[in-house]
Design a protein around this motif. Sequence first.
Motif, PDB file in Angstrom:
ATOM      1  N   ARG A 181      36.087  40.595  55.527  1.00  0.00           N
ATOM      2  CA  ARG A 181      37.421  40.153  54.531  1.00  0.00           C
ATOM      3  C   ARG A 181      37.650  41.265  53.732  1.00  0.00           C
ATOM      4  O   ARG A 181      36.778  41.924  52.953  1.00  0.00           O
ATOM      5  N   ALA A 182      39.053  41.702  53.717  1.00  0.00           N
ATOM      6  CA  ALA A 182      39.623  42.826  52.784  1.00  0.00           C
ATOM      7  C   ALA A 182      39.632  42.113  51.568  1.00  0.00           C
ATOM      8  O   ALA A 182      40.176  40.915  51.183  1.00  0.00           O
ATOM      9  N   VAL A 183      39.092  43.007  50.483  1.00  0.00           N
ATOM     10  CA  VAL A 183      39.154  42.488  48.935  1.00  0.00           C
ATOM     11  C   VAL A 183      39.804  43.007  48.285  1.00  0.00           C
ATOM     12  O   VAL A 183      40.086  44.420  48.382  1.00  0.00           O
ATOM     13  N   ALA A 184      40.800  42.231  47.391  1.00  0.00           N
ATOM     14  CA  ALA A 184      41.712  43.077  46.635  1.00  0.00           C
ATOM     15  C   ALA A 184      41.292  44.063  45.571  1.00  0.00           C
ATOM     16  O   ALA A 184      40.072  43.774  45.093  1.00  0.00           O
ATOM     17  N   PRO A 185      41.711  45.290  45.542  1.00  0.00           N
ATOM     18  CA  PRO A 185      41.141  46.354  44.666  1.00  0.00           C
ATOM     19  C   PRO A 185      41.378  45.728  43.355  1.00  0.00           C
ATOM     20  O   PRO A 185      42.263  45.018  42.958  1.00  0.00           O
ATOM     21  N   THR A 186      40.409  46.235  42.355  1.00  0.00           N
ATOM     22  CA  THR A 186      40.268  45.948  41.081  1.00  0.00           C
ATOM     23  C   THR A 186      41.618  46.641  40.494  1.00  0.00           C
ATOM     24  O   THR A 186      41.869  47.708  40.276  1.00  0.00           O
ATOM     25  N   THR A 187      42.335  46.015  39.547  1.00  0.00           N
ATOM     26  CA  THR A 187      43.548  46.229  38.905  1.00  0.00           C
ATOM     27  C   THR A 187      43.160  47.034  37.771  1.00  0.00           C
ATOM     28  O   THR A 187      41.789  46.944  37.174  1.00  0.00           O
ATOM     29  N   ASP A 188      44.098  47.706  37.089  1.00  0.00           N
ATOM     30  CA  ASP A 188      43.861  48.629  35.822  1.00  0.00           C
ATOM     31  C   ASP A 188      43.326  47.730  34.640  1.00  0.00           C
ATOM     32  O   ASP A 188      42.461  48.034  33.855  1.00  0.00           O
ATOM     33  N   THR A 189      44.197  46.469  34.564  1.00  0.00           N
ATOM     34  CA  THR A 189      43.703  45.900  33.572  1.00  0.00           C
ATOM     35  C   THR A 189      42.193  45.225  33.796  1.00  0.00           C
ATOM     36  O   THR A 189      41.409  45.209  32.752  1.00  0.00           O
ATOM     37  N   GLU A 190      41.746  44.800  34.907  1.00  0.00           N
ATOM     38  CA  GLU A 190      40.288  44.351  35.158  1.00  0.00           C
ATOM     39  C   GLU A 190      39.493  45.668  34.969  1.00  0.00           C
ATOM     40  O   GLU A 190      38.595  45.554  34.332  1.00  0.00           O
ATOM     41  N   LEU A 191      39.847  46.794  35.415  1.00  0.00           N
ATOM     42  CA  LEU A 191      38.876  47.859  35.036  1.00  0.00           C
ATOM     43  C   LEU A 191      38.740  48.248  33.617  1.00  0.00           C
ATOM     44  O   LEU A 191      37.835  48.343  33.096  1.00  0.00           O
TER      45      LEU A 191
END
Length: 500
Positions: free
Chosen positions: A16-26
């Motif tokens: 399953r493709a996982v959504a990339p980490t956003t700038d805010t999350e990082l």
Amino acid sequence: MTTVAQNTPGKQSNARAVAPTTDTELESFLAAAQAAASPLAALRPAERAKLLDAVADALDSAADQLVPVAQRETRLAEGRLRGELKRTTFQLRLFGELLRDGGYLDARIDHADADWPMGAPRPDLRRVLAPLGPVVVFAASNFPFAFSAAGGDTASALAAGSPVLLKAHSGHPQLSLLTAEVVTSALAAEGAPEGTFALITGTAAGAAALRDPRIKAGAFTGSIPGGRALFDIASSRPEPIPFFGELGSNNPVFVTEAAADDRSMEIAEGFIGSFTLGAGQFCTKPGTLFVPAGSRLVDALRNAALPPAAPLLNDRIQSGYAEVLQELQANHRVTVLAQGSDPLADPPSPTLLLTTAADMLAEPHALQAECFGPTAVVVAYDDESQLPQIAETFEGQLTATIHGTDSCNVAGLIEILARKAGRVLWNQWSTGVSVTYAQQHGGPYPATTAAGSTSVGTAAIERFLRPIAYQGFPQHLLPESLREENPLGVPRLVDGRREG
């Protein structure tokens, strides 16, 4: 959030493709790691050992949930995966033992000496190793447990007292998420500082984390192009940081005339078993075998039964393998020595190619290219005197091997291989890297970007530590490991003499 791809049996689309980490999350993860750095470093070594033991116990308990996900995403067999998970939890506990011993701190005390014979008084100096700070670890594809979310880089960094941002590999995203949940839950239950470990996804997030000034080191296992790109990022920052990349290796094997005469069948069987182990997807796979021309060993390899085709980890590795194999087969200096029924299929059957020592010397770069999968090149030499010259043509390697007898004159060859490789083997095979105290899994570039380090074994902790010397401080302001009473009971070098 995740998106689910079409299911096709045996294909990478089962992941399953996982959504990339956003700038805010990082930013949140980086801030948490920075906040965790001081309290994590302040824990006594035995307290950090409890964290590692808790993670190991939690992973063992979750094996029945983790292994099926790993099977679905990597095509690896259940037995292989359970064995790898056992290795993973073992190395976590081994680092715990290292912490409890305390010798890894390399604590040194030089008392003030007015008569120090260098010609000037010696001040009171005390030196110890301390954590670097937050690190970013880039997981590997071929070992979804041992070199991934809770693998050796993570274990050694946490043991050192450095918070970890783990960049998940796209080849097993769901397993990475599930493993990270187990790790973070175990750490939280044991009282680790919040931010001690976090998982990030996506190429952009990984690169951004490596560039961030709060990150103090990087670790990577993967390809030469990918590792070099990350190394360049780490080196070109305003504040350059150490980057410990394991990139690529051919792992040559040199068979003497005497060994070929004495053990031709044994060597042939061992080599085939080694270069096809895990479908040839080990970083220590022997990619080149040097044998005496006209020896029984050449015939033994030609007539040996190759193992059946086995699936590669994912579509990207499959296509890359096929491309390199086709390039090798198209080279006019190479012929097919032995090959399964369908070498370019998915899964591919194994291939043994044949060339000569003269051709290897004429075109070493092309013929020594790493072929990540079940292919190896056999090189027939005319005289053992050619071997040192050929060995000099190799770039840095993780391993190099000699198969010989006690009477073989190979001292010169050993000297060359010791310059070229991190681990030199005698009458053994390079696949299978023991997690232990004296292990060296590294080597000169392009095997790694830091030849003085190892990514396997207890010495791997040294990558995430740096020395600090304290001069003239009162006892109560010193780290515990440097105080006279030695409350931690760690081994120390005191005035040049070992204690403890």
